[in-house]
Motif scaffolding. Structure first.
Motif, short mmCIF file in Angstrom:
data_model
loop_
_atom_site.label_atom_id
_atom_site.label_comp_id
_atom_site.label_asym_id
_atom_site.label_seq_id
_atom_site.Cartn_x
_atom_site.Cartn_y
_atom_site.Cartn_z
N SER A 80 -12.62 52.48 57.63
CA SER A 80 -13.45 52.08 58.77
C SER A 80 -12.60 51.88 60.01
O SER A 80 -12.94 52.34 61.11
CB SER A 80 -14.23 50.80 58.44
OG SER A 80 -15.12 51.00 57.36
N LEU B 247 -11.47 55.30 61.40
CA LEU B 247 -12.53 56.01 62.11
C LEU B 247 -12.82 55.39 63.47
O LEU B 247 -13.04 56.09 64.47
CB LEU B 247 -13.80 56.05 61.26
CG LEU B 247 -13.71 56.83 59.94
CD1 LEU B 247 -14.99 56.65 59.12
CD2 LEU B 247 -13.45 58.31 60.19
N PHE C 2 -18.15 61.64 67.63
CA PHE C 2 -18.69 62.59 66.70
C PHE C 2 -19.52 63.62 67.45
O PHE C 2 -19.56 63.63 68.67
CB PHE C 2 -19.50 61.88 65.61
CG PHE C 2 -18.65 60.94 64.79
CD1 PHE C 2 -17.40 61.33 64.34
CD2 PHE C 2 -19.10 59.66 64.50
CE1 PHE C 2 -16.60 60.47 63.60
CE2 PHE C 2 -18.32 58.79 63.75
CZ PHE C 2 -17.06 59.20 63.31
N SER D 283 -19.03 57.37 68.91
CA SER D 283 -19.23 56.54 67.73
C SER D 283 -19.07 55.06 68.06
O SER D 283 -18.13 54.67 68.74
CB SER D 283 -18.22 56.94 66.65
OG SER D 283 -18.26 56.03 65.58
N ALA E 68 -18.32 52.58 63.44
CA ALA E 68 -18.31 53.40 62.23
C ALA E 68 -17.88 52.55 61.04
O ALA E 68 -16.93 51.77 61.13
CB ALA E 68 -17.38 54.60 62.41
N ALA F 80 -17.19 52.65 56.71
CA ALA F 80 -17.03 53.42 55.48
C ALA F 80 -17.22 52.50 54.28
O ALA F 80 -16.85 51.32 54.32
CB ALA F 80 -15.65 54.07 55.44
N VAL G 190 -20.10 57.14 55.01
CA VAL G 190 -19.74 56.75 56.37
C VAL G 190 -21.02 56.64 57.19
O VAL G 190 -21.81 57.60 57.26
CB VAL G 190 -18.78 57.76 57.02
CG1 VAL G 190 -18.46 57.35 58.47
CG2 VAL G 190 -17.49 57.88 56.21
N SER H 151 -22.75 55.18 61.04
CA SER H 151 -22.34 54.96 62.43
C SER H 151 -23.55 54.70 63.30
O SER H 151 -24.65 55.20 63.06
CB SER H 151 -21.58 56.18 62.96
OG SER H 151 -21.24 56.03 64.31
N THR I 86 -16.72 66.26 62.11
CA THR I 86 -15.66 65.40 62.63
C THR I 86 -15.33 64.23 61.71
O THR I 86 -14.16 64.02 61.38
CB THR I 86 -16.04 64.89 64.04
OG1 THR I 86 -16.23 66.01 64.90
CG2 THR I 86 -14.94 64.00 64.60
N PRO I 87 -16.32 63.42 61.26
CA PRO I 87 -15.96 62.36 60.32
C PRO I 87 -15.39 62.90 59.01
O PRO I 87 -14.55 62.24 58.39
CB PRO I 87 -17.27 61.61 60.10
CG PRO I 87 -18.34 62.55 60.52
CD PRO I 87 -17.75 63.38 61.62
N ARG J 242 -11.70 63.66 59.65
CA ARG J 242 -10.91 62.43 59.76
C ARG J 242 -10.80 61.70 58.43
O ARG J 242 -9.77 61.10 58.12
CB ARG J 242 -11.53 61.53 60.82
CG ARG J 242 -11.41 62.11 62.22
CD ARG J 242 -12.21 61.32 63.23
NE ARG J 242 -12.07 61.92 64.56
CZ ARG J 242 -12.79 61.57 65.60
NH1 ARG J 242 -13.72 60.62 65.48
NH2 ARG J 242 -12.60 62.15 66.77
N THR J 243 -11.85 61.74 57.64
CA THR J 243 -11.80 61.12 56.31
C THR J 243 -10.82 61.84 55.41
O THR J 243 -10.04 61.20 54.68
CB THR J 243 -13.21 61.11 55.68
OG1 THR J 243 -14.10 60.34 56.50
CG2 THR J 243 -13.17 60.52 54.28
#
Length: 352
Positions: free
Chosen positions: A96, A99, A109, A114, A117, A119, A141, A143, A193-194, A197-198
């Motif tokens: 989290s 992000l 995003f 965002s 966000a 997680a 995730v 948001s 995008t998430p 990044r994840t």
């Protein structure tokens, strides 16, 4: 002309179709060269051998996998990944923060910036091994979006499931050090995008590599052969094989062959040696695909063997060569995950 035989359908990109009827119950199997694109086993476990739990007891929780479009990723072993409740809460906080930090850099995003966000790591209910240990970890995730008129309620922008289902049964693979955990399959759906990044956070946090899984024609041939005989009653989907046409042919791009599930299952029974609980041989998979393509050639005089198999559809699942997956039956989720685990582990050496 025999009664009850299949009606193959030829579909091009202009949605034109032709229909005919044939009899393939007496097909005996003709040999042709079946060249693997990667190393494949001589046999695999059948559906019944791969399933270790009663679907009646655990089918309901696994409905979260059904009728959703997933993308399949393969994952190398995770270093010092723990599954206790405290560790999962810690991972939730750290992801989290990651992000939110990325969002504060001005990179939101796909729709708006965002805000907050979050997680969440949690075990997947119903996806346990025979000892009761979880073989699935879900990452969700959520948001808030900075859009006009937004009510402030969070929305899910990414769902990812790490699965290790079947790894303990696949004993031909190397034994890992106790510091590593194997979750070879990652199913994802959500925003790009998430997801990116994840994945970056997971790779950095657990010293692993994650990449999109692609399925070649050999992989797809195994799936269509092993899953054709699974019947979902009146809801059963027909068996489909979609081929890409060589670029030298300008009039169409794809050809899709469709056969009713009952007829495709009859053909498979003519080829598969042994009962439903016996393993499936690579020769049987090759013969089955050849029989389907020969059946198509009889009616349309088109050599599907000269084309590339791109997508398959069965009553259990639809799979595309680009890694797209849609599971159609909750009672078959474990069967699909087990097979994906086997394919990914066989392909593990190809992660760059």
């Amino acid at each position: 002309m025999a009664e009850g035989t299949s009606t193959p359908t030829f579909i091009d990109t202009n949605r034109q179709s032709l229909k005919s009827r044939s009899h393939f119950a007496n097909w005996t199997g003709r040999t042709r060269r079946f060249t693997p694109y990667t190393k494949t086993p001589k046999s695999r476990k059948s559906v019944q051998q791969a399933s270790r739990h009663g679907d009646k007891e655990q089918g309901i929780p696994l409905k979260r996998f059904v009728n959703k479009t997933w993308y399949v990723y393969q994952v190398t072993p995770l270093y010092q990944f723990l599954q206790d409740a405290g560790s999962l809460k810690r991972y939730s906080r750290h992801l989290s923060s990651h992000l939110q930090s990325e969002a504060q850099k001005g990179h939101g995003f796909e729709t708006g910036e965002s805000l907050g966000a979050r997680a969440l790591f949690q075990k997947v209910p119903g996806l346990d091994d025979i000892e009761g240990n979880s073989e699935g970890i879900e990452i969700t995730v959520t948001s808030l979006q900075n859009n006009v008129g937004n009510t402030g309620s969070p929305r899910v922008i990414l769902t990812a499931v790490l699965s290790s289902f079947g790894t303990k049964d696949l004993t031909d693979f190397d034994v890992l050090s106790k510091d590593f955990k194997r979750f070879p399959v990652l199913l994802v759906k959500g925003l790009v995008t998430p997801l990116r990044r994840t994945i970056a956070w997971l790779e950095s946090q657990f010293d692993c590599r994650i990449r999109r899984m692609s399925f070649n024609p050999v992989h797809l041939s195994w799936m269509v052969a092993m899953w054709t005989g699974i019947n979902n009653g009146p809801l059963s989907k027909p068996v489909e094989l979609k081929y890409s046409v060589p670029p030298t042919i300008k009039s169409l791009s794809y050809i899709t062959m469709t056969i009713q599930q009952e007829d495709a299952a009859k053909l498979w029974k003519c080829i598969h040696k042994g009962g439903i609980e016996d393993g499936v041989l690579s020769e049987e998979v090759a013969d089955y695909r050849q029989a389907l393509e020969s059946h198509f050639f009889v009616h349309f005089k088109i050599q599907l063997s000269a084309m590339t198999l791109k997508r398959i559809g069965t009553p259990l699942a639809c799979v595309g060569n680009e890694g797209r997956l849609k599971i159609l039956m909750s009672s078959g989720v474990r069967t699909v995950l087990y097979h994906l685990t086997e394919v990914v582990l066989e392909n593990a050496g190809h992660i760059a």
